[in-house]
Design an enzyme around this catalytic site. Structure first.
Site, PDB file in Angstrom:
ATOM      1  N   LYS A  18       6.776  -4.272  -0.513  1.00 36.24           N
ATOM      2  CA  LYS A  18       7.372  -3.966  -1.689  1.00 36.24           C
ATOM      3  C   LYS A  18       8.059  -2.717  -1.745  1.00 36.24           C
ATOM      4  CE  LYS A  18       4.479  -6.455  -5.143  1.00 36.24           C
ATOM      5  NZ  LYS A  18       3.709  -6.443  -6.776  1.00 36.24           N
ATOM      6  N   ASP A  49       7.088  -7.421 -12.533  1.00 38.91           N
ATOM      7  CA  ASP A  49       5.812  -6.978 -13.149  1.00 38.91           C
ATOM      8  C   ASP A  49       5.847  -6.505 -14.438  1.00 38.91           C
ATOM      9  OD1 ASP A  49       4.552  -8.324 -10.839  1.00 38.91           O
ATOM     10  OD2 ASP A  49       4.670  -6.253  -9.800  1.00 38.91           O
TER      11      ASP A  49
END
Ligand code: ATR
Length: 267
Positions: free
Chosen positions: A65, A102
């Protein structure tokens, strides 16, 4: 045929392929979602390879990420920059763009349950999930209090998030007394019957989202249901981060029920 996928290491346990492919089937899209597991230091080669092969979109998970955010060819959007993590790459335009779905996973999970995103919210945890949840709620207009076992991480995160404050874990009962929303963004409750929040601090006016989805019904959610709080399990957050990526990549409204059914069948 369009190819989408997940880049991570390890990715073997991923629930994303059946969830996304149920969506493609429901809409009659000629597409597949596959997992890729490059070595931890091969991220750049993986992005170049995906580009060359015409892969249309990739989700990105541990340990990549941060690599995705820092990659010189990835244009991260403002939200991903603020959260400090890219979990979705879009190869459909002239440049590869990076996004963080998210945060939408959090807000859309609450909204799907009719929860008003306003008032005061408590985020427990200040890791990657806590960062996404804190920005998501604050940007929606919620006043966010972040509590974390390591208080300094909550204070540091709060400095980045609009109107937020940082606290130690033992402040949670006081913070919850006047709160409307609670998110557990710690790993407490994962594979164990434990809650990061004392049961007697919960009340009926709360909406509680647990980011943990193994098990789907955590101790926190059982305690919350027992006092009449609205409960939103972690599979909803997992679903809606996927739905957000699906919609960005395909340009279609995601068939949420079909994707949810496939995800729940796996869990
Ligand atoms: P993620 O990216 O999923 O958020 P992470 O970055 O490892 O994972 O963050 C885990 C979070 O769970 C942290 O907020 C961590 O607290 P610390 O910052 O103090 O480590 C929290 N956490 C993990 N185990 C915990 C426990 N037993 N009690 C309370 N908090 C815990």
């Amino acid at each position: 045929m369009q190819v989408y996928g997940l880049l991570g290491n390890p990715v073997g346990h991923s629930l994303s392929p059946p969830m996304h492919e149920a969506g493609y089937r429901e809409l009659g899209l000629d597409a597949r979602y596959v997992t890729f597991e490059p070595a931890p230091d091969d991220f750049d080669d993986a992005v170049a390879g995906a580009r060359a092969l015409g892969v249309r979109g990739l989700n990105v998970t541990i340990p990549f990420k941060g690599d995705a955010l820092a990659h010189p060819d990835v244009e991260a959007d403002a939200l991903a920059e603020r959260i400090g993590a890219v979990n979705t790459l879009d190869f459909g335009g002239e440049h590869v763009t990076g996004h963080n779905t998210d945060a939408a996973g959090v807000t859309r999970a609450f909204e799907h349950h009719g929860v008003d995103l306003a008032g005061a919210g408590v985020v427990v945890g200040a890791g990657g999930a806590g960062r996404a949840a804190a920005f998501a709620l604050a940007d929606a207009g919620v006043d966010v209090a972040i509590a974390n076992r390591t208080e300094s991480k909550a204070v540091d995160l709060a400095a980045d998030v609009p109107r937020a404050s940082g606290h130690p874990l033992d402040a949670v009962p006081d913070l919850l007394a006047d709160a409307d929303l609670l998110v557990n963004a710690t790993s407490v409750g994962m594979e164990e019957d434990a809650s990061p929040v004392p049961a007697d601090a919960l009340h009926a006016d709360l909406a509680v989202l647990d980011a943990v989805y193994t098990p789907v019904e955590t101790r926190l959610l059982r305690d919350a249901a027992a006092v009449g709080a609205t409960t939103v399990d972690g599979a909803w957050m997992l679903l809606f981060q996927g739905v957000e990526a699906f919609e960005r990549w395909t340009g279609e409204t995601a068939p949420v029920d079909a994707m949810n059914g496939a995800l729940r069948a796996e869990l």
